[in-house]
Design a protein around this motif. Structure first.
Motif: not given
Length: 240
Positions: A2-7, A17-26, A37-41, A68-69
Motif C-alpha cells: 500500500h503506497n501512501g497513508d492509510l486511514t 500481510g500488508l507492506d504499508i509505505r505511509g502512516m496508519v491512522k485508526v 510492516i509499516v514503513r512511514g514516509r 521507518p524507511s
C-alpha cells in the motif's frame, strides 16, 4: 503493498500481510493490523507510524514490524490508547510506543535501537528524549514479556504529562538502557497508584549507576523478584 497513508474508518477492519509505505491512522473500533510492516514516509512534523489518538476501542496490532524507511526526529512508533500490541518488532523510531490513555497491553514484543539525535530540533537542539515506552496518562496498562533495550532516555518513562497514571503492571520483561531504565515521574499529578514491577531482568547499561527503577518515595511500588544480569543482584527502587 500500500503506497501512501492509510486511514481506517470502517469498524472491524482487518489489515493482514500488508507492506504499508505511509502512516496508519485508526478512526474506527475493533480494528486489527497483523502480519504487516509499516514503513512511514517523509515527515514535516511529529507523527506516529500507527496512530490511535482518538482511543478507538479494541485496536489490536499483532506480529507486525514498525520500521521507518526515512529516519527522522519526527517519527514515532505507536501513539494512543485502547490497544493491544502483541509480538511486535519496533525500531528506528524516537519513542517506540507512546501511551496517551488507558487500557493498553504490550506483550511479547521487541522494542530496540531507538533513533537518537544529539541535537534534536523537537527538543530545542538538545538530545532526543527517546523511550521504548512513554506513558503520559492512563490506567490498566500491562507491559509483559517484552525485550526493551537501546533507548537513550528510558525503557519505560512515565511522565503524567496529561494526567494520572495508575494500575500499571510491568512484569517478566528484559529491560536495559536509559538514564534509568524505568522512570516513574509524578510531576503535578502526585503519586502513581497501583504500580507493580515483578519478575524482570535488568541490565546495568544505565547512565545512572544501579538505576533499574527510579521513583519518588511518595509513589509506592510493589517490587518482587527483579534482578540484575548477570550477577542476580536484587533490584531496589532508586530514590528520585
Amino acid at each position: 503493498m500500500h503506497n501512501g497513508d492509510l486511514t481506517i474508518t470502517r469498524a472491524g477492519t482487518v489489515i493482514d500481510g500488508l507492506d504499508i509505505r505511509g502512516m496508519v491512522k485508526v478512526e474506527a473500533p475493533n480494528v486489527t493490523i497483523r502480519n504487516s510492516i509499516v514503513r512511514g514516509r517523509d515527515l514535516n512534523g511529529p507523527m506516529a507510524l500507527i496512530g490511535n489518538l482518538g482511543g478507538y476501542e479494541n485496536l489490536r496490532i499483532i506480529d507486525t514490524e514498525l520500521f521507518p524507511s526515512t529516519p527522522s526526529p519526527d517519527v514515532q512508533g505507536i501513539y494512543g490508547y485502547n490497544f493491544e500490541a502483541t509480538r511486535l518488532n519496533i525500531h528506528g523510531v524516537i519513542d517506540g510506543i507512546h501511551i496517551t490513555g488507558g487500557n493498553v497491553a504490550i506483550t511479547d514484543s521487541w522494542l530496540h535501537d531507538n533513533l537518537h539525535y544529539d541535537r534534536d530540533p523537537n527538543q530545542g537542539g538538545t538530545p532526543s528524549h527517546d523511550d521504548a515506552i512513554q506513558i503520559q496518562e492512563g490506567s490498566n496498562i500491562l507491559i509483559e514479556g517484552n525485550r526493551l533495550t537501546d533507548a537513550w532516555n528510558a525503557s519505560v518513562q512515565v511522565t503524567q504529562d496529561r494526567g494520572d497514571v495508575e494500575n500499571l503492571t510491568i512484569t517478566d520483561n528484559v529491560v536495559d538502557g536509559g538514564g534509568c531504565s524505568i522512570n516513574l515521574a509524578e510531576k503535578s499529578h502526585g503519586p502513581l497508584r497501583g504500580v507493580v514491577i515483578t519478575d524482570n531482568t535488568f541490565g546495568r547499561n544505565t547512565r545512572v549507576d544501579d538505576c533499574a527503577v527510579i521513583a519518588r518515595s511518595s509513589t509506592k511500588v510493589k517490587m518482587a523478584r527483579n534482578y540484575y544480569t548477570p550477577d542476580d543482584t536484587l533490584v531496589v527502587v532508586h530514590a528520585g
